[in-house]
Scaffold this motif. Structure first.
Motif, PDB file in Angstrom:
ATOM      1  N   HIS A 275       0.843  -1.193   0.000  1.00 10.35           N
ATOM      2  CA  HIS A 275       0.000   0.000   0.000  1.00 10.35           C
ATOM      3  C   HIS A 275       0.876   1.238   0.000  1.00 10.35           C
ATOM      4  O   HIS A 275       1.810   1.358   0.809  1.00 10.35           O
ATOM      5  CB  HIS A 275      -0.910  -0.010   1.237  1.00 10.35           C
ATOM      6  CG  HIS A 275      -1.616   1.285   1.476  1.00 10.35           C
ATOM      7  ND1 HIS A 275      -2.563   1.796   0.615  1.00 10.35           N
ATOM      8  CD2 HIS A 275      -1.499   2.201   2.485  1.00 10.35           C
ATOM      9  CE1 HIS A 275      -3.006   2.951   1.079  1.00 10.35           C
ATOM     10  NE2 HIS A 275      -2.375   3.217   2.203  1.00 10.35           N
ATOM     11  N   ASP A 276       0.605   2.161  -0.907  1.00  5.11           N
ATOM     12  CA  ASP A 276       1.327   3.429  -0.982  1.00  5.11           C
ATOM     13  C   ASP A 276       0.640   4.420  -0.048  1.00  5.11           C
ATOM     14  O   ASP A 276      -0.458   4.893  -0.334  1.00  5.11           O
ATOM     15  CB  ASP A 276       1.303   3.927  -2.429  1.00  5.11           C
ATOM     16  CG  ASP A 276       1.992   5.265  -2.605  1.00  5.11           C
ATOM     17  OD1 ASP A 276       2.638   5.734  -1.652  1.00  5.11           O
ATOM     18  OD2 ASP A 276       1.889   5.838  -3.710  1.00  5.11           O
ATOM     19  N   PRO A 277       1.256   4.778   1.080  1.00  2.00           N
ATOM     20  CA  PRO A 277       0.545   5.563   2.097  1.00  2.00           C
ATOM     21  C   PRO A 277       0.431   7.050   1.808  1.00  2.00           C
ATOM     22  O   PRO A 277      -0.410   7.723   2.401  1.00  2.00           O
ATOM     23  CB  PRO A 277       1.381   5.317   3.358  1.00  2.00           C
ATOM     24  CG  PRO A 277       2.756   5.116   2.829  1.00  2.00           C
ATOM     25  CD  PRO A 277       2.599   4.405   1.517  1.00  2.00           C
ATOM     26  N   ASN A 278       1.259   7.582   0.933  1.00  2.00           N
ATOM     27  CA  ASN A 278       1.269   9.040   0.775  1.00  2.00           C
ATOM     28  C   ASN A 278       1.333   9.508  -0.674  1.00  2.00           C
ATOM     29  O   ASN A 278       1.644  10.675  -0.927  1.00  2.00           O
ATOM     30  CB  ASN A 278       2.438   9.639   1.575  1.00  2.00           C
ATOM     31  CG  ASN A 278       3.770   8.991   1.218  1.00  2.00           C
ATOM     32  OD1 ASN A 278       3.901   8.378   0.161  1.00  2.00           O
ATOM     33  ND2 ASN A 278       4.737   9.123   2.107  1.00  2.00           N
ATOM     34  N   GLY A 279       1.038   8.631  -1.620  1.00  2.00           N
ATOM     35  CA  GLY A 279       1.008   9.028  -3.017  1.00  2.00           C
ATOM     36  C   GLY A 279       2.356   9.201  -3.667  1.00  2.00           C
ATOM     37  O   GLY A 279       2.454   9.721  -4.785  1.00  2.00           O
ATOM     38  N   GLY A 280       3.418   8.776  -3.007  1.00  2.00           N
ATOM     39  CA  GLY A 280       4.752   8.955  -3.548  1.00  2.00           C
ATOM     40  C   GLY A 280       5.003   8.179  -4.828  1.00  2.00           C
ATOM     41  O   GLY A 280       5.800   8.605  -5.672  1.00  2.00           O
ATOM     42  N   LEU A 281       4.319   7.056  -4.982  1.00  2.00           N
ATOM     43  CA  LEU A 281       4.522   6.227  -6.173  1.00  2.00           C
ATOM     44  C   LEU A 281       4.084   6.966  -7.430  1.00  2.00           C
ATOM     45  O   LEU A 281       4.776   6.937  -8.459  1.00  2.00           O
ATOM     46  CB  LEU A 281       3.738   4.922  -6.017  1.00  2.00           C
ATOM     47  CG  LEU A 281       3.988   3.823  -7.044  1.00  2.00           C
ATOM     48  CD1 LEU A 281       5.447   3.393  -7.042  1.00  2.00           C
ATOM     49  CD2 LEU A 281       3.091   2.621  -6.741  1.00  2.00           C
ATOM     50  N   GLU A 282       2.948   7.645  -7.378  1.00  2.00           N
ATOM     51  CA  GLU A 282       2.454   8.380  -8.538  1.00  2.00           C
ATOM     52  C   GLU A 282       3.359   9.571  -8.852  1.00  2.00           C
ATOM     53  O   GLU A 282       3.617   9.874 -10.034  1.00  2.00           O
ATOM     54  CB  GLU A 282       1.025   8.853  -8.286  1.00  2.00           C
ATOM     55  CG  GLU A 282       0.410   9.665  -9.426  1.00  2.00           C
ATOM     56  CD  GLU A 282       0.222   8.870 -10.709  1.00  2.00           C
ATOM     57  OE1 GLU A 282      -0.067   9.481 -11.759  1.00  2.00           O
ATOM     58  OE2 GLU A 282       0.375   7.627 -10.673  1.00  2.00           O
ATOM     59  N   VAL A 283       3.859  10.235  -7.826  1.00  2.00           N
ATOM     60  CA  VAL A 283       4.776  11.348  -8.035  1.00  2.00           C
ATOM     61  C   VAL A 283       6.048  10.857  -8.721  1.00  2.00           C
ATOM     62  O   VAL A 283       6.553  11.477  -9.662  1.00  2.00           O
ATOM     63  CB  VAL A 283       5.114  12.033  -6.693  1.00  2.00           C
ATOM     64  CG1 VAL A 283       6.203  13.087  -6.876  1.00  2.00           C
ATOM     65  CG2 VAL A 283       3.862  12.663  -6.090  1.00  2.00           C
ATOM     66  N   LEU A 284       6.557   9.718  -8.272  1.00  2.00           N
ATOM     67  CA  LEU A 284       7.755   9.145  -8.875  1.00  2.00           C
ATOM     68  C   LEU A 284       7.490   8.741 -10.323  1.00  2.00           C
ATOM     69  O   LEU A 284       8.320   8.997 -11.207  1.00  2.00           O
ATOM     70  CB  LEU A 284       8.223   7.933  -8.064  1.00  2.00           C
ATOM     71  CG  LEU A 284       9.466   7.216  -8.600  1.00  2.00           C
ATOM     72  CD1 LEU A 284      10.682   8.133  -8.608  1.00  2.00           C
ATOM     73  CD2 LEU A 284       9.743   5.957  -7.761  1.00  2.00           C
ATOM     74  N   ARG A 285       6.359   8.126 -10.582  1.00  2.00           N
ATOM     75  CA  ARG A 285       6.024   7.710 -11.953  1.00  2.00           C
ATOM     76  C   ARG A 285       6.034   8.910 -12.902  1.00  2.00           C
ATOM     77  O   ARG A 285       6.616   8.856 -13.990  1.00  2.00           O
ATOM     78  CB  ARG A 285       4.646   7.037 -11.986  1.00  2.00           C
ATOM     79  CG  ARG A 285       4.258   6.517 -13.374  1.00  2.00           C
ATOM     80  CD  ARG A 285       2.796   6.149 -13.441  1.00  2.00           C
ATOM     81  NE  ARG A 285       1.927   7.318 -13.325  1.00  2.00           N
ATOM     82  CZ  ARG A 285       1.703   8.175 -14.314  1.00  2.00           C
ATOM     83  NH1 ARG A 285       2.266   8.026 -15.500  1.00  2.00           N
ATOM     84  NH2 ARG A 285       0.894   9.207 -14.123  1.00  2.00           N
TER      85      ARG A 285
END
Length: 308
Positions: A275-285
């Protein structure tokens, strides 16, 4: 381009892996002899033929409150879920010839001493990391000190050790649980605050016709990357305090073919609940797409596998 690869067979959702390649040409590619498996957080398994290299393995994943408003409780006791780890080892799902430690924090180092005991693996880390692991019961004859700059060849694979930097957060760009300790210390760490950062390393593992570069924190020493051209770079989200964190990194590495996300999940949750808790994955993408549109962005589920 983005690749989402999910393998959930170990968690009851079927044994087949699903792969989605968005926007990539439908051309056949010869797979390398190197396979990656993600064990959550910055835990990675690199398989090259019969050899296995682990980076920052931490299957235990105890709760600390890291992603709450209060942040991780520094008094959280250290614990190792030996039954869980034994289950993976005894079923042949986990093994190691080498274990590479990027830094000394609890979510990177806690399980390594027990895994070293069980596997007989050689463990690489800084003096602080080795001091902490020896105090936690790691066999001292299996510990090998690294400072960055080492380029080591083994049977079927090589390991290049790079000086790196830990993530810097907050208005003052501070590192959590900073500090060092000498190899002569043997007082046993008891709580997560006892596991000091102790210097940060990055590792490039090569073999089987491919190479992968891992960063355990969202920062790096750009001069260390000169001439490196990994097939896969494992990049954590974050880096808000680092100037041009993603563009500068990918530019220095010659825009790698694959950029795989690491250290993006809520590690208060057990394996199987990525689970991505703070939206960092989308920012990185988005940052990867903007900086290096020819790179494929790879996201794995826990225990997902990827062969570049």
């Amino acid at each position: 381009m983005e690749t989402g690869i999910s393998r959930r067979g170990l968690f009851g959702a079927g044994a087949a892996a699903a792969a989605i390649l968005a926007g990539a040409p439908a051309t056949a590619r010869a797979a390398s002899g190197l396979t990656l498996r993600w064990w959550g957080n910055n835990g990675w398994e690199v398989r090259i033929g019969p050899k296995t290299i682990l980076i920052d393995p931490w299957p235990t994943r105890f709760k600390t409150g890291t992603y709450t408003s209060a942040g991780a409780d520094p008094r959280t006791p250290l614990s190792v879920n030996r039954e869980l780890i034994d289950g993976y080892l005894d079923r042949g799902l986990l093994r190691a010839d080498h274990i590479l430690v990027t830094h000394g924090h609890y979510d990177h180092l806690t399980d390594v001493p027990y895994l070293a005991q069980r596997t007989g693996a050689t463990v690489l880390g800084t003096e602080t990391h080795l001091s902490l692991m020896a105090a936690l019961g790691a066999p001292e004859d299996q510990l090998a000190i690294a400072t960055g700059g080492e380029d080591l060849t083994f049977d079927g694979y090589s390991i290049r050790v790079l000086r790196a930097l830990h993530s810097a957060t907050g208005t003052r760009a501070r590192v959590a649980f900073p500090g060092t300790r000498t190899l002569s210390r043997r007082d046993r760490p008891r709580v997560i605050a006892d596991l000091l950062e102790g210097g940060t390393l990055a590792y490039q593992v090569s073999g089987g016709g491919a190479s992968v570069l891992d960063f355990g924190g969202s920062n790096y020493v750009e001069s260390e990357l000169a001439g490196l051209r990994p097939d896969v770079v494992l990049v954590p989200p974050g880096g808000a305090k680092v100037t041009e964190y993603v563009p500068r990194l990918l530019r220095a590495l010659g825009n790698p073919r694959y950029v795989a996300a690491t250290h993006w999940d809520d590690f208060d949750l057990p394996l199987g609940r990525a689970h991505d808790p703070n939206g960092g994955l989308e920012v990185l993408r988005k940052a990867v797409a903007a900086a290096s549109p020819g790179s494929e962005f790879v996201v794995l589920d826990h225990l997902g596998e990827f062969t570049p």
